[in-house]
Scaffold this motif. Structure first.
Motif, PDB file in Angstrom:
ATOM      1  N   ILE A 122     -49.866 -23.848-117.481  1.00 20.03           N
ATOM      2  CA  ILE A 122     -49.224 -25.107-117.898  1.00 20.03           C
ATOM      3  C   ILE A 122     -48.006 -25.432-117.044  1.00 20.03           C
ATOM      4  O   ILE A 122     -47.801 -26.586-116.668  1.00 20.03           O
ATOM      5  CB  ILE A 122     -48.853 -25.050-119.401  1.00 20.03           C
ATOM      6  CG1 ILE A 122     -50.147 -25.029-120.223  1.00 20.03           C
ATOM      7  CG2 ILE A 122     -47.994 -26.236-119.795  1.00 20.03           C
ATOM      8  CD1 ILE A 122     -49.935 -24.849-121.710  1.00 20.03           C
ATOM      9  N   TYR A 123     -47.207 -24.420-116.692  1.00 22.22           N
ATOM     10  CA  TYR A 123     -46.009 -24.715-115.906  1.00 22.22           C
ATOM     11  C   TYR A 123     -46.377 -25.282-114.532  1.00 22.22           C
ATOM     12  O   TYR A 123     -45.660 -26.121-113.989  1.00 22.22           O
ATOM     13  CB  TYR A 123     -45.085 -23.499-115.785  1.00 22.22           C
ATOM     14  CG  TYR A 123     -45.611 -22.382-114.922  1.00 22.22           C
ATOM     15  CD1 TYR A 123     -45.357 -22.351-113.558  1.00 22.22           C
ATOM     16  CD2 TYR A 123     -46.351 -21.335-115.470  1.00 22.22           C
ATOM     17  CE1 TYR A 123     -45.836 -21.332-112.762  1.00 22.22           C
ATOM     18  CE2 TYR A 123     -46.831 -20.311-114.691  1.00 22.22           C
ATOM     19  CZ  TYR A 123     -46.578 -20.313-113.334  1.00 22.22           C
ATOM     20  OH  TYR A 123     -47.043 -19.301-112.544  1.00 22.22           O
ATOM     21  N   ALA A 126     -47.390 -28.913-115.130  1.00 18.19           N
ATOM     22  CA  ALA A 126     -46.171 -29.701-115.351  1.00 18.19           C
ATOM     23  C   ALA A 126     -45.504 -30.021-114.016  1.00 18.19           C
ATOM     24  O   ALA A 126     -45.129 -31.182-113.765  1.00 18.19           O
ATOM     25  CB  ALA A 126     -45.213 -28.947-116.264  1.00 18.19           C
ATOM     26  N   LEU A 134     -40.282 -27.179-118.513  1.00 22.48           N
ATOM     27  CA  LEU A 134     -41.425 -27.011-119.403  1.00 22.48           C
ATOM     28  C   LEU A 134     -41.159 -27.596-120.792  1.00 22.48           C
ATOM     29  O   LEU A 134     -42.059 -28.170-121.404  1.00 22.48           O
ATOM     30  CB  LEU A 134     -41.789 -25.527-119.497  1.00 22.48           C
ATOM     31  CG  LEU A 134     -43.228 -25.195-119.831  1.00 22.48           C
ATOM     32  CD1 LEU A 134     -44.197 -25.957-118.963  1.00 22.48           C
ATOM     33  CD2 LEU A 134     -43.470 -23.712-119.713  1.00 22.48           C
ATOM     34  N   THR A 135     -39.936 -27.486-121.276  1.00 21.02           N
ATOM     35  CA  THR A 135     -39.594 -28.067-122.574  1.00 21.02           C
ATOM     36  C   THR A 135     -39.743 -29.589-122.534  1.00 21.02           C
ATOM     37  O   THR A 135     -40.271 -30.195-123.467  1.00 21.02           O
ATOM     38  CB  THR A 135     -38.146 -27.684-122.975  1.00 21.02           C
ATOM     39  OG1 THR A 135     -38.038 -26.262-122.980  1.00 21.02           O
ATOM     40  CG2 THR A 135     -37.780 -28.229-124.335  1.00 21.02           C
ATOM     41  N   TYR A 138     -43.472 -30.373-122.611  1.00 20.95           N
ATOM     42  CA  TYR A 138     -44.040 -30.273-123.960  1.00 20.95           C
ATOM     43  C   TYR A 138     -43.646 -31.489-124.797  1.00 20.95           C
ATOM     44  O   TYR A 138     -44.465 -32.067-125.514  1.00 20.95           O
ATOM     45  CB  TYR A 138     -43.581 -28.999-124.669  1.00 20.95           C
ATOM     46  CG  TYR A 138     -44.202 -27.736-124.139  1.00 20.95           C
ATOM     47  CD1 TYR A 138     -45.544 -27.666-123.804  1.00 20.95           C
ATOM     48  CD2 TYR A 138     -43.434 -26.579-123.995  1.00 20.95           C
ATOM     49  CE1 TYR A 138     -46.104 -26.493-123.323  1.00 20.95           C
ATOM     50  CE2 TYR A 138     -43.991 -25.407-123.516  1.00 20.95           C
ATOM     51  CZ  TYR A 138     -45.325 -25.368-123.186  1.00 20.95           C
ATOM     52  OH  TYR A 138     -45.882 -24.214-122.711  1.00 20.95           O
ATOM     53  N   MET A 142     -46.300 -34.117-126.255  1.00 23.88           N
ATOM     54  CA  MET A 142     -46.436 -34.304-127.697  1.00 23.88           C
ATOM     55  C   MET A 142     -46.151 -35.753-128.106  1.00 23.88           C
ATOM     56  O   MET A 142     -46.798 -36.294-129.011  1.00 23.88           O
ATOM     57  CB  MET A 142     -45.520 -33.349-128.470  1.00 23.88           C
ATOM     58  CG  MET A 142     -45.900 -31.874-128.277  1.00 23.88           C
ATOM     59  SD  MET A 142     -47.650 -31.531-128.573  1.00 23.88           S
ATOM     60  CE  MET A 142     -47.687 -31.647-130.335  1.00 23.88           C
TER      61      MET A 142
END
Length: 146
Positions: A122-123, A126, A134-135, A138, A142
């Motif tokens: 995922i990183y 991204a 990464l935060t 997310y 979302m």
């Protein structure tokens, strides 16, 4: 033509100087200013104006699709020859979203495709769509799913 006749009337009242001339001059000046403002407003109903708006909207979407990784409003404005604040207001008015929201939506479309079709972490996904935190990724992902 109307502005010229209005100016003639204003000058006539000023030179005549009769009773109530100041009030008449004020009214004529207000009418002249209103006429000038209206005559300089773009005719949004004209086919030429609608074509330009459509063309501009297409170029904005094209830019976002091509530059979603690093897209900046100032770069888009420079490329299109518009002031950044004008372009920002135009985008908001036409899409009901900000430029940043358009870019993030495009990033998330690409990220979503990559998440379904690749085995990359995922990183890395991204980072490949232009989000290094990464935060933040997310949160953006979302919010698109909500």
């Amino acid at each position: 033509m109307l502005s010229r006749s209005c100016i003639d009337l204003i000058l006539g009242e000023h030179l005549d100087g009769g009773i109530g001339s100041a009030d008449i001059i004020d009214d004529l000046c207000a009418a002249l200013i209103t006429h000038l403002i209206r005559s300089n407003e773009p005719d949004t109903a004209s086919p030429e104006s609608a074509r330009k708006d459509s063309e501009l909207a297409g170029r904005v979407h094209e830019y976002v699709a091509q530059h979603y990784r690093e897209g900046r409003l100032s770069a888009l404005a420079d490329e299109l020859g518009y002031d950044a604040s004008y372009l920002s207001a135009y985008i908001k008015r036409e899409t009901a979203r900000t430029f940043k929201q358009l870019v993030n939506e495009e990033r998330m479309r690409h990220a979503s495709r990559m998440l379904r079709s690749s085995q990359e972490p995922i990183y890395e996904i991204a980072q490949s769509v232009g989000i290094s935190n990464l935060t933040q990724f997310y949160g953006a992902f979302m919010s698109m799913r909500a």
